[in-house]
Design an enzyme around this catalytic site. Structure first.
Site, mmCIF file in Angstrom:
data_model
loop_
_atom_site.group_PDB
_atom_site.id
_atom_site.type_symbol
_atom_site.label_atom_id
_atom_site.label_comp_id
_atom_site.label_asym_id
_atom_site.label_seq_id
_atom_site.Cartn_x
_atom_site.Cartn_y
_atom_site.Cartn_z
ATOM 1 N N LYS A 112 0.832 -1.218 0.000
ATOM 2 C CA LYS A 112 0.000 0.000 0.000
ATOM 3 C C LYS A 112 0.860 1.258 0.000
ATOM 4 O O LYS A 112 0.522 2.251 -0.641
ATOM 5 C CB LYS A 112 -0.930 0.013 1.225
ATOM 6 C CG LYS A 112 -2.091 -0.929 1.105
ATOM 7 C CD LYS A 112 -3.213 -0.313 0.282
ATOM 8 C CE LYS A 112 -4.415 -1.228 0.203
ATOM 9 N NZ LYS A 112 -5.453 -0.719 -0.668
ATOM 10 N N LYS A 192 -6.770 -10.192 -12.263
ATOM 11 C CA LYS A 192 -7.978 -10.567 -11.539
ATOM 12 C C LYS A 192 -9.123 -9.615 -11.907
ATOM 13 O O LYS A 192 -8.883 -8.409 -12.052
ATOM 14 C CB LYS A 192 -7.662 -10.441 -10.044
ATOM 15 C CG LYS A 192 -8.672 -10.998 -9.116
ATOM 16 C CD LYS A 192 -8.130 -10.943 -7.699
ATOM 17 C CE LYS A 192 -9.259 -11.134 -6.708
ATOM 18 N NZ LYS A 192 -8.815 -11.071 -5.325
ATOM 19 N N LYS A 195 -13.266 -4.009 -10.554
ATOM 20 C CA LYS A 195 -13.827 -2.757 -11.045
ATOM 21 C C LYS A 195 -12.698 -1.783 -11.353
ATOM 22 O O LYS A 195 -12.689 -1.110 -12.372
ATOM 23 C CB LYS A 195 -14.726 -2.194 -9.945
ATOM 24 C CG LYS A 195 -15.603 -1.054 -10.371
ATOM 25 C CD LYS A 195 -16.453 -0.605 -9.212
ATOM 26 C CE LYS A 195 -17.504 -1.607 -8.833
ATOM 27 N NZ LYS A 195 -18.707 -1.523 -9.669
#
Ligand code: SF4
Length: 324
Positions: A112, A192, A195
């Site tokens: 992250k 994968k 959205k």
């Protein structure tokens, strides 16, 4: 008494067929065997969401999909994380016993930091503590996870053990229920389905929109002309046929290899199979969408039921910690 399952998912809005084949179908299947608590983790979402304008809409759309697929509020508790504020209190208390070094070594924290270097917030470091609070607040024993989430759950187990050994056994140590979620690739055939990657097929699309979307998918790159023999094993359309038209896959593979079917026809067949499989779900979704008050009531009632458990646990925790 049934064992308790807890699972949380970020409010990502309309769900796609990757969510459907993985998490949601599994949620539905667990409802009869376990006492299930399913939570839309909106606070977790804030660790990376800078614009929260769509948050409420995303929650509603997600609940619509969950209910349409078969989550039953009569069997399971379905609620939004921030509607049970006790979780924030427990998060703070668990934070006092969690060594910072445990959190800094979490691989997803490091990822992250790379992904959002402009927004390395405190919540990103504390994410596993909040996740532990989510689970133990409800004394959940069974956590459905994919293999990639196992390190997070292991950390939750370590925090739980540490709390129990410091203050006395309150929390059951949560166990992983390893679920072989199929890794559903997106329309690009590489990453994968998500959205964010823009490679998804939403459950709620119309039949026509589904056809349009499927037609954009990449297939076997070696098949440049209609007469080129194909390689179904490397084609994601073929993989998707495996989920939606499993009885046709042998035939499709043979016709692809011998160039007796073209990719456009093959995609058309897939889109039709998706539309047939999702028809009852889409009909239920459309009906539910006309009842916004019902959706609001489901979430209010879910939060009320979750809070009854949460308040009891938090009181016990505070007593054990000498706070009351
Ligand atoms: Fe893929 Fe079907 Fe085209 Fe074969 S015919 S490459 S399986 S889309």
């Amino acid at each position: 008494m049934k064992r308790r399952v807890f699972s949380g998912a970020r409010p990502t809005g309309r769900q796609h067929i990757g969510n459907y084949l993985g998490a949601i179908q599994n949620y539905v299947a667990l409802q009869d065997e376990y006492d299930c608590i399913y939570c839309i983790v909106d606070i977790h979402a804030l660790t990376s969401l800078e614009d929260t304008g769509e948050l409420q809409r995303n929650i509603r759309e997600m609940v619509l999909d969950w209910l349409a697929v078969g989550l039953d509020p009569g069997k399971s508790i379905l609620f939004v994380q921030s509607q049970v504020p006790e979780v924030m209190e427990l998060y703070t208390l668990l934070g006092m016993i969690t060594p910072l070094s445990w959190l800094l070594r979490v691989p997803t924290f490091k990822e992250k930091v790379k992904l959002q270097p402009h927004n390395v917030n405190y919540g990103l470091v504390g994410y596993p503590v909040l996740m532990t609070a989510d689970i133990v607040l409800y004394k959940a024993e069974v956590i459905p996870v994919g293999e990639d989430q196992l390190p997070h759950l292991e950390l939750a187990r370590e925090i739980t053990r540490r709390f129990n050994s410091s203050f006395g056994d309150i929390f059951p140590e949560p166990e992983a229920k390893l679920t072989s979620f199929p890794l559903v690739l997106g329309l690009d055939g590489k990453s994968k389905m998500s959205k964010q990657a823009g490679n998804d097929i939403e459950i709620a699309l119309s039949d026509k929109e589904t056809v349009k979307r499927v037609m954009t998918a990449l297939t076997d790159p070696a098949r440049r002309y209609r007469n080129d023999p194909g390689h179904p094993d490397i084609c994601n359309i073929y993989r998707l046929h495996g989920y939606f038209s499993p009885r046709q896959t042998d035939d499709i593979a043979a016709r692809c290899r011998s160039a007796k079917i073209g990719c456009v026809d093959c995609k058309q067949l897939l889109a039709e199979a998706i539309n047939i499989a999702l028809k009852p779900i889409r009909e239920r979704r459309a009906a539910l969408a006309t009842e916004p008050q019902y959706i609001a009531d489901v979430l209010t009632d879910g939060a009320r039921r979750a809070r009854v458990i949460a308040r009891k646990t938090l009181k016990e925790v505070k007593q054990k910690m000498g706070l009351i």
